[in-house]
Write a protein that holds these residues in place. Structure first.
Motif, PDB file in Angstrom:
ATOM      1  N   LEU A  52     114.445  17.740 123.916  1.00 40.12           N
ATOM      2  CA  LEU A  52     113.529  17.907 125.154  1.00 40.12           C
ATOM      3  C   LEU A  52     114.364  18.713 126.079  1.00 40.12           C
ATOM      4  N   GLU A  53     115.664  18.631 126.265  1.00 36.17           N
ATOM      5  CA  GLU A  53     116.109  19.478 127.391  1.00 36.17           C
ATOM      6  C   GLU A  53     116.036  20.955 127.314  1.00 36.17           C
ATOM      7  N   LYS A  54     115.764  21.350 126.115  1.00 38.03           N
ATOM      8  CA  LYS A  54     115.504  22.809 125.766  1.00 38.03           C
ATOM      9  C   LYS A  54     113.852  23.175 125.857  1.00 38.03           C
ATOM     10  N   ARG A  55     113.044  22.095 125.844  1.00 32.15           N
ATOM     11  CA  ARG A  55     111.326  22.281 125.798  1.00 32.15           C
ATOM     12  C   ARG A  55     110.680  22.087 126.982  1.00 32.15           C
ATOM     13  N   TYR A  56     111.525  21.290 127.837  1.00 32.03           N
ATOM     14  CA  TYR A  56     110.759  20.427 128.894  1.00 32.03           C
ATOM     15  C   TYR A  56     110.845  21.560 130.181  1.00 32.03           C
ATOM     16  N   ASN A  57     109.534  21.578 130.861  1.00 29.56           N
ATOM     17  CA  ASN A  57     109.595  22.280 131.962  1.00 29.56           C
ATOM     18  C   ASN A  57     108.668  21.450 133.039  1.00 29.56           C
ATOM     19  N   ASP A  58     108.839  21.797 134.420  1.00 32.08           N
ATOM     20  CA  ASP A  58     108.308  21.096 135.432  1.00 32.08           C
ATOM     21  C   ASP A  58     106.764  21.051 135.401  1.00 32.08           C
ATOM     22  N   GLU A  59     106.281  22.040 135.014  1.00 33.57           N
ATOM     23  CA  GLU A  59     104.829  22.505 134.930  1.00 33.57           C
ATOM     24  C   GLU A  59     104.074  22.017 133.863  1.00 33.57           C
ATOM     25  N   ILE A  60     104.827  21.273 132.768  1.00 37.66           N
ATOM     26  CA  ILE A  60     104.152  20.626 131.818  1.00 37.66           C
ATOM     27  C   ILE A  60     102.823  19.987 132.122  1.00 37.66           C
ATOM     28  N   GLU A  61     101.804  19.979 131.209  1.00 37.81           N
ATOM     29  CA  GLU A  61     100.509  19.296 131.319  1.00 37.81           C
ATOM     30  C   GLU A  61     100.482  18.209 130.395  1.00 37.81           C
ATOM     31  N   LEU A  62      99.495  17.153 130.253  1.00 38.33           N
ATOM     32  CA  LEU A  62      99.583  16.392 129.321  1.00 38.33           C
ATOM     33  C   LEU A  62      99.161  16.965 127.777  1.00 38.33           C
ATOM     34  N   GLU A  63      98.372  17.999 127.774  1.00 38.62           N
ATOM     35  CA  GLU A  63      97.971  18.578 126.423  1.00 38.62           C
ATOM     36  C   GLU A  63      99.550  18.950 125.908  1.00 38.62           C
TER      37      GLU A  63
ATOM     38  N   ILE B 195     107.447  11.519 128.336  1.00 42.54           N
ATOM     39  CA  ILE B 195     107.380  12.864 128.970  1.00 42.54           C
ATOM     40  C   ILE B 195     106.663  12.687 130.183  1.00 42.54           C
ATOM     41  N   LYS B 196     107.073  12.911 131.354  1.00 43.71           N
ATOM     42  CA  LYS B 196     106.139  13.108 132.542  1.00 43.71           C
ATOM     43  C   LYS B 196     105.616  14.405 132.673  1.00 43.71           C
ATOM     44  N   ALA B 197     104.392  14.500 132.586  1.00 42.01           N
ATOM     45  CA  ALA B 197     103.830  15.906 132.914  1.00 42.01           C
ATOM     46  C   ALA B 197     103.200  15.844 134.422  1.00 42.01           C
ATOM     47  N   THR B 198     102.732  17.088 134.707  1.00 44.24           N
ATOM     48  CA  THR B 198     102.050  17.051 136.095  1.00 44.24           C
ATOM     49  C   THR B 198     100.970  16.214 136.307  1.00 44.24           C
ATOM     50  N   ASN B 199     100.120  16.016 135.257  1.00 47.49           N
ATOM     51  CA  ASN B 199      98.979  15.007 135.352  1.00 47.49           C
ATOM     52  C   ASN B 199      99.005  13.871 134.593  1.00 47.49           C
ATOM     53  N   GLY B 200     100.144  13.343 134.256  1.00 45.83           N
ATOM     54  CA  GLY B 200     100.357  12.020 133.638  1.00 45.83           C
ATOM     55  C   GLY B 200     101.578  11.826 132.803  1.00 45.83           C
ATOM     56  N   ILE B 201     101.493  10.870 131.819  1.00 48.61           N
ATOM     57  CA  ILE B 201     102.694  10.407 130.989  1.00 48.61           C
ATOM     58  C   ILE B 201     102.191  10.653 129.719  1.00 48.61           C
ATOM     59  N   VAL B 202     103.167  10.891 128.845  1.00 47.90           N
ATOM     60  CA  VAL B 202     102.746  10.597 127.231  1.00 47.90           C
ATOM     61  C   VAL B 202     104.080  10.023 126.701  1.00 47.90           C
TER      62      VAL B 202
ATOM     63  N   ALA C  97     114.765   7.201 136.789  1.00 47.64           N
ATOM     64  CA  ALA C  97     113.253   8.067 136.804  1.00 47.64           C
ATOM     65  C   ALA C  97     113.869   9.305 135.796  1.00 47.64           C
ATOM     66  N   TRP C  98     113.055   9.519 135.193  1.00 52.08           N
ATOM     67  CA  TRP C  98     113.113  10.658 134.149  1.00 52.08           C
ATOM     68  C   TRP C  98     111.868  11.572 134.316  1.00 52.08           C
ATOM     69  N   LYS C  99     112.246  12.915 133.833  1.00 51.96           N
ATOM     70  CA  LYS C  99     111.120  13.832 133.374  1.00 51.96           C
ATOM     71  C   LYS C  99     110.775  13.538 132.236  1.00 51.96           C
ATOM     72  N   ALA C 100     111.833  13.525 131.283  1.00 56.36           N
ATOM     73  CA  ALA C 100     111.697  13.177 129.808  1.00 56.36           C
ATOM     74  C   ALA C 100     112.716  12.487 129.303  1.00 56.36           C
ATOM     75  N   SER C 101     112.712  11.624 128.310  1.00 56.54           N
ATOM     76  CA  SER C 101     113.459  10.907 127.704  1.00 56.54           C
ATOM     77  C   SER C 101     113.339  10.267 126.581  1.00 56.54           C
ATOM     78  N   ALA C 102     114.308   9.855 125.868  1.00 53.63           N
ATOM     79  CA  ALA C 102     114.190   9.400 124.386  1.00 53.63           C
ATOM     80  C   ALA C 102     114.938   8.116 124.203  1.00 53.63           C
ATOM     81  N   ILE C 103     114.579   7.161 123.500  1.00 56.48           N
ATOM     82  CA  ILE C 103     115.124   5.778 122.878  1.00 56.48           C
ATOM     83  C   ILE C 103     115.075   5.767 121.450  1.00 56.48           C
ATOM     84  N   GLY C 104     116.203   5.161 120.982  1.00 52.41           N
ATOM     85  CA  GLY C 104     115.615   4.756 119.417  1.00 52.41           C
ATOM     86  C   GLY C 104     117.242   5.661 118.875  1.00 52.41           C
ATOM     87  N   LYS C 105     116.779   5.545 117.565  1.00 51.87           N
ATOM     88  CA  LYS C 105     117.797   6.144 116.530  1.00 51.87           C
ATOM     89  C   LYS C 105     118.164   7.413 116.574  1.00 51.87           C
TER      90      LYS C 105
END
Length: 193
Positions: free
Chosen positions: A122-133, A37-44, A105-113
């Protein structure tokens, strides 16, 4: 001429597809679920922590993961088969790279099973203003959707990539990687339950 023809047969299927890439993509689709997940202040980056055998030393897996992410901070985008995150000249960046060398390049993504369900979540929960926490919370909730067994501080790993606000080199933020401790992960899990 026969050498060139035999090389083509070992690399391409009769339909012209690169079979090795298809095998690699299928292997990734069967692996553990990982979230970026790409946040405004980093990546998780969060992943299930599963081993194929109880005889595997889990501590060796941690050192390999930390080293790989730290290495990837220096060269975004990278070639490999994973989600890679870090900082480039524009700030936080999250890339998904496939075995063919293609990357996006992604704002949020997943790989695996569980990647299809995870991406839908993620499509339902992600927003462009999300911060690391909040991105950490969202990554845990996303993993939880398809998690098999009990989710504990020992069954998931979470890493954060951020910019060092105190250290600048020629006007650029210096990226850092930090893996959350089991205690920190336990605290996040307690707040989600």
């Amino acid at each position: 001429m026969s050498d060139r023809y035999s090389f083509s047969l070992t690399t391409f299927s009769p339909s012209g597809k690169l079979v090795q890439i298809e095998y690699a993509l299928n292997a990734v689709a069967q692996g553990v679920t990982s979230i970026g997940i790409k946040a405004t202040n980093g990546i998780v980056i969060a992943t299930e922590k599963k081993t194929a055998s109880p005889l595997i030393d889990d501590s060796s897996l941690e050192k390999e993961i930390g080293a790989k992410i730290q290495e990837s901070l220096q060269r975004i985008p990278t070639n490999g088969n994973a989600s890679e995150g870090g900082y480039d000249e524009t700030g936080p960046a999250l890339y998904q790279v496939d075995p063919s060398g293609s990357y996006w390049a992604w704002k949020a993504s997943a790989i695996g099973k569980n990647m299809v369900n995870a991406k839908t979540f993620l499509e339902k929960r992600y927003n462009d203003e999300i911060e690391l926490e909040d991105a950490v919370h969202t990554s845990i909730l996303t993993l939880k959707e398809g998690f098999e067994g009990q989710m504990t501080e020992n069954s998931i790993e979470i890493g954060i990539i951020g910019g060092d606000t105190a250290g600048f080199t020629e006007g650029k933020q210096q990226p850092f990687f930090r893996k959350l401790t089991p205690s920190e992960v336990r605290d996040y899990l307690a707040n989600i339950a």
